[in-house]
Design an enzyme around this catalytic site. Structure first.
Site, PDB file in Angstrom:
ATOM      1  N   CYS A   3       0.864  -1.185   0.000  1.00 33.12           N
ATOM      2  CA  CYS A   3       0.000   0.000   0.000  1.00 33.12           C
ATOM      3  C   CYS A   3       0.899   1.233   0.000  1.00 33.12           C
ATOM      4  CB  CYS A   3      -0.910  -0.024   1.229  1.00 33.12           C
ATOM      5  SG  CYS A   3      -0.006   0.248   2.766  1.00 33.12           S
ATOM      6  N   CYS A   6       3.412   1.212   2.768  1.00 35.32           N
ATOM      7  CA  CYS A   6       4.496   0.250   2.489  1.00 35.32           C
ATOM      8  C   CYS A   6       5.517   0.900   1.556  1.00 35.32           C
ATOM      9  CB  CYS A   6       3.940  -1.014   1.830  1.00 35.32           C
ATOM     10  SG  CYS A   6       2.966  -2.073   2.897  1.00 35.32           S
ATOM     11  N   HIS A  45       3.215  -4.704   6.883  1.00 33.46           N
ATOM     12  CA  HIS A  45       1.844  -4.303   6.520  1.00 33.46           C
ATOM     13  C   HIS A  45       0.829  -4.967   7.449  1.00 33.46           C
ATOM     14  CE1 HIS A  45      -1.402  -2.744   4.046  1.00 33.46           C
ATOM     15  NE2 HIS A  45      -2.001  -3.893   4.314  1.00 33.46           N
ATOM     16  N   ASN A  86      -6.832   5.924  14.230  1.00 35.23           N
ATOM     17  CA  ASN A  86      -8.141   5.744  13.602  1.00 35.23           C
ATOM     18  C   ASN A  86      -8.254   4.304  13.132  1.00 35.23           C
ATOM     19  OD1 ASN A  86      -8.952   8.460  13.902  1.00 35.23           O
ATOM     20  ND2 ASN A  86      -7.767   9.046  12.092  1.00 35.23           N
ATOM     21  N   HIS A  97      -3.295   0.772   6.514  1.00 37.52           N
ATOM     22  CA  HIS A  97      -2.003   0.323   7.043  1.00 37.52           C
ATOM     23  C   HIS A  97      -1.888   1.006   8.403  1.00 37.52           C
ATOM     24  CE1 HIS A  97       2.512  -0.632   6.206  1.00 37.52           C
ATOM     25  NE2 HIS A  97       2.427  -0.189   7.470  1.00 37.52           N
ATOM     26  N   HIS A  99      -1.321   2.998  11.567  1.00 38.12           N
ATOM     27  CA  HIS A  99      -0.477   4.183  11.793  1.00 38.12           C
ATOM     28  C   HIS A  99      -0.954   4.926  13.023  1.00 38.12           C
ATOM     29  CE1 HIS A  99      -3.710   5.151   8.955  1.00 38.12           C
ATOM     30  NE2 HIS A  99      -3.752   6.365   9.481  1.00 38.12           N
ATOM     31  N   HIS A 101      -1.085   8.586  14.662  1.00 34.71           N
ATOM     32  CA  HIS A 101      -0.921  10.027  14.434  1.00 34.71           C
ATOM     33  C   HIS A 101      -0.335  10.642  15.709  1.00 34.71           C
ATOM     34  CE1 HIS A 101      -3.736  10.490  10.885  1.00 34.71           C
ATOM     35  NE2 HIS A 101      -4.209   9.354  11.377  1.00 34.71           N
TER      36      HIS A 101
HETATM   37  P1  DGP Z   1      -6.214   8.093   8.591  1.00 37.14           P
HETATM   38  O1  DGP Z   1      -7.349   8.973   8.199  1.00 37.14           O
HETATM   39  O2  DGP Z   1      -6.139   7.863  10.104  1.00 37.14           O
HETATM   40  O3  DGP Z   1      -6.195   6.810   7.794  1.00 37.14           O
HETATM   41  O4  DGP Z   1      -4.913   8.920   8.229  1.00 37.14           O
HETATM   42  C1  DGP Z   1      -4.206   8.787   7.049  1.00 37.14           C
HETATM   43  C2  DGP Z   1      -3.251   9.953   6.984  1.00 37.14           C
HETATM   44  O5  DGP Z   1      -2.286   9.660   6.005  1.00 37.14           O
HETATM   45  C3  DGP Z   1      -3.897  11.277   6.577  1.00 37.14           C
HETATM   46  O6  DGP Z   1      -3.755  12.195   7.654  1.00 37.14           O
HETATM   47  C4  DGP Z   1      -3.124  11.733   5.377  1.00 37.14           C
HETATM   48  C5  DGP Z   1      -1.901  10.849   5.372  1.00 37.14           C
HETATM   49  N1  DGP Z   1      -1.421  10.466   4.064  1.00 37.14           N
HETATM   50  C6  DGP Z   1      -2.134   9.863   3.086  1.00 37.14           C
HETATM   51  N2  DGP Z   1      -1.370   9.641   2.002  1.00 37.14           N
HETATM   52  C7  DGP Z   1      -0.129  10.122   2.316  1.00 37.14           C
HETATM   53  C8  DGP Z   1       1.100  10.175   1.607  1.00 37.14           C
HETATM   54  O7  DGP Z   1       1.229   9.747   0.462  1.00 37.14           O
HETATM   55  N3  DGP Z   1       2.158  10.749   2.245  1.00 37.14           N
HETATM   56  C9  DGP Z   1       2.058  11.240   3.526  1.00 37.14           C
HETATM   57  N4  DGP Z   1       3.141  11.765   4.063  1.00 37.14           N
HETATM   58  N5  DGP Z   1       0.910  11.181   4.232  1.00 37.14           N
HETATM   59  C10 DGP Z   1      -0.173  10.639   3.630  1.00 37.14           C
END
Ligand code: DGP
Length: 113
Positions: A3, A6, A45, A86, A97, A99, A101
């Site tokens: 993803c 990843c 992942h 989340n 994936h 994560h 915050h």
């Molecule tokens: P969530 O809504 O909890 O799944 O948060 C996903 C977060 O990932 C969102 O705050 C934006 C961030 N995000 C999505 N795509 C990318 C990316 O390609 N690069 C970076 N640095 N952050 C990303």
């Protein structure tokens, strides 16, 4: 399964990395919701918190410890910071994936929206 996170973890897709070790990478969120908004991500992942197997409990702990280390390094530990995981549709998880915050640098509201 591969993803976007990843690909960021492997370096295929560029990001502003703030931390990396054998298991974990942390990078700036592309759409920051606070002056400091970092994502702390396992390289493995795992789709979501609800998919973490018991044998990966130490990894979960390390994700939180890395978030706290970064909070100290980014000078938001003293003023306070928030960590958010989340999980699923109602929580607004958009990337499948796991994560964490790390948010800080401003006062936050409670309850969250
Ligand atoms: P969530 O809504 O909890 O799944 O948060 C996903 C977060 O990932 C969102 O705050 C934006 C961030 N995000 C999505 N795509 C990318 C990316 O390609 N690069 C970076 N640095 N952050 C990303």
């Amino acid at each position: 399964m591969r993803c976007i996170f990843c690909s960021i973890a492997s370096g295929e897709i560029a990001s502003k990395k703030l931390y990396e070790d054998a298991e974990i990478v942390a990078f700036e969120d592309v759409n920051p919701q606070a002056p400091i908004h970092v994502l702390v991500v396992p390289k493995q992942h795992i789709p979501a918190l609800s998919d973490v197997p018991p044998e990966d409990s130490a990894l979960l702990g390390r994700l939180l410890l890395v978030a706290d280390q970064l909070a100290h390094r980014l000078l938001i530990a003293e003023s306070g910071y928030r960590v958010v995981i989340n999980t699923g549709v109602h929580a607004g998880q958009t990337v499948g994936h796991l994560h964490v915050h790390l948010l800080g640098g401003r006062a936050m509201q409670w309850p969250p929206g």
